[in-house]
Each structure stands twice: as C-alpha cells, then as structure tokens.
Design a protein around this motif. Structure first.
Motif, PDB file in Angstrom:
ATOM      1  N   TYR A  74       0.843  -1.312   0.062  1.00 16.83           N
ATOM      2  CA  TYR A  74      -0.011   0.035   0.029  1.00 16.83           C
ATOM      3  C   TYR A  74       0.825   1.222  -0.032  1.00 16.83           C
ATOM      4  N   TYR A  75       0.647   2.098  -0.998  1.00 22.32           N
ATOM      5  CA  TYR A  75       1.549   3.728  -1.252  1.00 22.32           C
ATOM      6  C   TYR A  75       0.407   4.573  -0.399  1.00 22.32           C
ATOM      7  N   ASP A  76       1.030   5.056   0.603  1.00 17.97           N
ATOM      8  CA  ASP A  76       0.371   6.318   1.447  1.00 17.97           C
ATOM      9  C   ASP A  76       1.116   7.265   0.801  1.00 17.97           C
ATOM     10  N   CYS A  77       0.393   8.302  -0.190  1.00 17.96           N
ATOM     11  CA  CYS A  77       1.029   9.262  -0.912  1.00 17.96           C
ATOM     12  C   CYS A  77       0.517  10.569  -0.243  1.00 17.96           C
ATOM     13  N   PHE A  78       0.629  10.868   1.199  1.00 20.56           N
ATOM     14  CA  PHE A  78       0.080  11.999   1.859  1.00 20.56           C
ATOM     15  C   PHE A  78       1.133  13.087   1.415  1.00 20.56           C
ATOM     16  N   SER A  79       2.249  13.032   1.129  1.00 16.19           N
ATOM     17  CA  SER A  79       3.428  13.827   0.302  1.00 16.19           C
ATOM     18  C   SER A  79       3.628  13.634  -1.066  1.00 16.19           C
ATOM     19  N   GLY A  80       2.748  13.020  -1.703  1.00 16.92           N
ATOM     20  CA  GLY A  80       3.200  12.670  -3.018  1.00 16.92           C
ATOM     21  C   GLY A  80       4.056  11.265  -3.248  1.00 16.92           C
ATOM     22  N   ALA A 133      -3.181   1.982  -3.044  1.00 16.59           N
ATOM     23  CA  ALA A 133      -2.609   3.301  -3.035  1.00 16.59           C
ATOM     24  C   ALA A 133      -3.716   4.294  -2.512  1.00 16.59           C
ATOM     25  N   SER A 134      -3.313   5.474  -1.952  1.00 17.54           N
ATOM     26  CA  SER A 134      -4.080   6.337  -1.356  1.00 17.54           C
ATOM     27  C   SER A 134      -4.378   7.249  -2.425  1.00 17.54           C
ATOM     28  N   SER A 135      -5.063   8.355  -2.395  1.00 20.68           N
ATOM     29  CA  SER A 135      -5.289   9.317  -3.120  1.00 20.68           C
ATOM     30  C   SER A 135      -3.911  10.010  -3.171  1.00 20.68           C
ATOM     31  N   VAL A 136      -3.490  10.773  -4.209  1.00 19.89           N
ATOM     32  CA  VAL A 136      -2.281  11.198  -4.494  1.00 19.89           C
ATOM     33  C   VAL A 136      -2.050  12.695  -4.243  1.00 19.89           C
ATOM     34  N   THR A 164      -7.545   3.693  -2.789  1.00 20.51           N
ATOM     35  CA  THR A 164      -8.624   3.960  -1.836  1.00 20.51           C
ATOM     36  C   THR A 164      -7.978   4.494  -0.364  1.00 20.51           C
ATOM     37  N   ASP A 165      -8.521   5.514   0.257  1.00 16.83           N
ATOM     38  CA  ASP A 165      -8.005   5.988   1.563  1.00 16.83           C
ATOM     39  C   ASP A 165      -8.556   5.192   2.713  1.00 16.83           C
ATOM     40  N   MET A 166      -9.041   3.906   2.300  1.00 15.76           N
ATOM     41  CA  MET A 166      -9.423   2.863   3.530  1.00 15.76           C
ATOM     42  C   MET A 166      -8.470   1.773   3.528  1.00 15.76           C
ATOM     43  N   MET A 167      -7.808   1.481   4.578  1.00 13.28           N
ATOM     44  CA  MET A 167      -6.632   0.361   4.535  1.00 13.28           C
ATOM     45  C   MET A 167      -7.411  -0.511   5.690  1.00 13.28           C
TER      46      MET A 167
END
Length: 401
Positions: free
Chosen positions: A5-11, A155-158, A214-217
């Motif tokens: 899972y990619y958490d792209c909170f900072s791109g 992945a999360s929202s980018v 998705t932002d749901m993990m």
C-alpha cells in the motif's frame, strides 16, 4: 493475501519510491545488481543511506550521474526517446516480468507527453524522464515490485502539491501537464504545499502498477517503509509504504466487462484490435459468435478491464471498431494467491506461475512467452519444453511437500 500500500500523503517521486522500497525490505545490493543488467552503470552511481525528515527515519536513494557536476534531478539531462528506452530494456538480461512492468511505466509517460505536446509517442523527447536517473527510477521500481512479489498493490489518493515548477519549457503549473495526464482516473489531492510533490515518474509508477486507489486501509500492517525526498517542507517530504496481509487466501477484485455486438467490420481487424487492447491493459479479450436480428451473423466482443484502464479501452473500441455503443457491467473476480518462480531445466530457466488455495499449491503454469523463446533458441518442439517443465516441477513439488 499479501498487500503493498502506497500512502502518498506527500506525493511520490522516483527516488522516494526507491527509498521506500529499500526501507521496506528490498535488498539494496540486489537492486543495484539487477539495475546493472541495463548495461548503463558506467553512466551513474547509486548512493543508499539512512537519514531523517521532520524526525522520521527512512532511506534516501540518490542516482548520481558520472562525470557531471550535477546530482539527482539537477542540471541538464540527456534526451532519450521511447524507442531508445525500449531497446535498452529489451536488450538487458532482466526477467520478462520486470521488462514488461518497466515498459508499461515508460509507455504511461510517453502517452502523456505525446498528448500534451501533440506528437506521436515515438516523436516525444523525454526531457527529464529520458534522463538516466529516471530510467533507473522506473526500472528500479519494477525490480522492487518483482522482489516483493505481492498479491495486490493499492494506494491512497495522490497529493500533487501546488504552485509552479520549472522544466525545460519554462514555468508550468503544478501538477505539471504530463503528471495530470498520467493521473487521469486516479483520485488526487492538491495544495498541501506550494511545490510539486508528485513527479511524472512517480505518477507513472502508480498508474502502471496500482490495482486499487482507496484511503481505506483494511488489512493487517506487517512492515512500514519510508522513502525520503529532497525538499524540506512544512510536512515530512516522505513516501510511506505498508506491507500488509489480508486474511483471505483469495483476492476479490471488482472489475468490469465491456461488451459490444459487431456485424459490419472486416474480420481481419479483430486480431489487430485485440493486440492493442492487451497492450493498453485489458485483462482479457474474447469473441463470441452470435446471431443478431434478421438473422445477421455477428461477433460479441467482450473485454475484461479494471477501473484505471476503462477510458483507454473505450477509446480503442470507439476509434478502431465499427461499434457505436458499449454495454458495461460489474463483475467480481475471485483470484487464488499467485507467485512466480523460476525453475532450471536442461534447456534453460523457465518462469512458472504457481497458484495456491488455502496455502496449498493446487496448479502451476509455465509462461508461454518464455517456453516459446526456449523452443526457438533450441530448435525443438514447444510441447517438448512443456514436458520438460512438467518433469522438473513434479520433482520440485515433491521435494517441497
């Protein structure tokens, strides 16, 4: 089921991704050794080190150009075209999965650049993405994903950032046009900082690899990695990645079937159209003979596709066939856990796709393209290669019971 899972909170950028992969557990020496198969190692050096951003400990990966005074992503870049990059990757001794994944990433960028500049994909000069560091970033991403061998990539929202960025064409708004084009159909967020946080390279890695945004993990986190960026921002300039596990041994994924009935097209066109559909990312393409109204014989063309590829598939159908309408419906696809292994045969190494149900190997299949290449190289029947694979696999399965 094993999940990345990619958490792209900072791109995401190419170097942040490599740092995150190494921090997550991809062996750095293995990564460097595999990248050397591109035969470009005289042009660059790779520096991997631990560092911190805003108090977060992670891994920084820099690609340093040899015989230049500029470091990663600074100064002039050598322009390469898509054909040059395809030749470099295809001529390497990287495995077929890494080659395919790498080329899909570069195709994403080429298509975006071609759209933005009004050129064909093979006319586009890649500028930043044609540079040696970005070749290493994207091929390195493919190597890392192959190393991790997960069942599903999410992945999360980018986060794309804001403001303006300087490129070869001058100042352009963030997100850059190529980045925007690559991220079509992918959920994004903007403006967290007045800088570019997602590069075309990072966007292409996500667009070519991620199955679900998705932002749901909803999985159990087992490992966490942090890839450090170059900027000092108000927020941590890091890419966070998770390696997790879902309890199910079967993956359930929502996909779509697109269907159209065709009774007025030259049959010679079907093969060409199928090739294009698979190249663009169709999961399956099949034809069914049907009888339409007034007794007219026709073909029902069916395409299995995920959400990310739907628009590109529709473009091909409406532009390349005589269809003027498409039916679309959701389907749930239940998948066994799969992994790829390489077995040694007397004719050479063969890639095998193994499928597991409740932890038990229930079936396997030799990769056709690999067997086809071996048959041609050894001038032997294709069936003989498959028989040799079966013999080796029977011994392999027996020894591992």
């Amino acid at each position: 089921m094993k999940i990345l899972y990619y958490d792209c909170f900072s791109g995401i950028s190419g170097d942040m991704n490599l740092g995150a992969m190494v921090d997550l557990g991809v062996n750095g020496e293995y990564l460097i050794k595999e990248l050397a198969k591109l035969q470009l190692d005289s042009e660059y050096e790779i520096n991997i080190r631990k560092d911190t951003k805003k108090g977060i400990n992670g891994t920084k990966v820099d690609v340093i150009l040899v015989n230049r005074d500029h470091s990663h992503r600074e100064g002039e870049h050598h322009h390469r075209h898509l054909k040059d990059i395809e030749n470099i990757i295809n001529a390497s001794s990287l495995n077929d999965r890494v080659k395919k994944s790498s080329l899909e990433m570069f195709m994403k960028v080429a298509q975006a650049e071609a759209t933005v500049h009004g050129k064909s994909i093979y006319e586009v000069g890649f500028h930043e993405v044609g540079a040696i560091d970005s070749i290493i970033d994207m091929v390195g991403a493919a190597i890392a994903l192959d190393y991790l061998n997960v069942d599903k990539i999410m992945a999360s929202s980018v986060q794309v950032g804001g403001g303006f960025v300087k490129c070869a064409h001058g100042l352009i708004p963030v997100p850059a046009p190529a980045t925007t084009e690559i991220l079509k159909g992918i959920p994004i967020k903007t403006g967290i900082v007045p800088f570019e946080t997602t590069t075309p390279t990072g966007a292409a890695i996500l667009a070519a690899s991620v199955e679900e945004f998705t932002d749901m993990m909803e999985f159990t986190v087992e490992q966490i990695g942090y890839g450090l960026g170059n900027r000092d921002l108000d927020i941590p300039n890091v890419l966070r990645v998770y390696l997790g596990k879902s309890e199910s041994s079967k993956g359930i994924e929502v996909q779509y079937v697109l269907e159209t009935n065709i009774d007025d097209m030259n049959p010679e066109f079907y093969s060409y159209i199928e090739e294009k559909l698979f190249e663009i990312g169709a999961l399956d393409v099949y034809k069914t003979p049907i009888i339409m109204k007034k007794g007219r014989p026709a073909i029902k063309l069916s395409i299995l596709v995920n959400q990310q590829k739907e628009k590109e598939i529709l473009d091909i159908i409406f532009k390349e066939t005589t269809s003027i309408g498409i039916r679309k419906f959701n389907v749930g696809k239940i998948m066994l856990k799969r992994e790829f292994i390489t077995v040694k045969t007397k004719y050479g190494d063969v890639t095998i796709k193994c499928s597991y149900y409740e932890g038990e190997l229930v079936k396997y299949k030799a990769e056709y393209e690999c067997c086809r290449r071996i048959a041609r190289e050894n001038n032997i029947p294709l069936a003989k290669v498959y028989r040799e694979v079966d013999n080796v696999m029977e011994k392999h399965v027996y020894l591992n019971q």
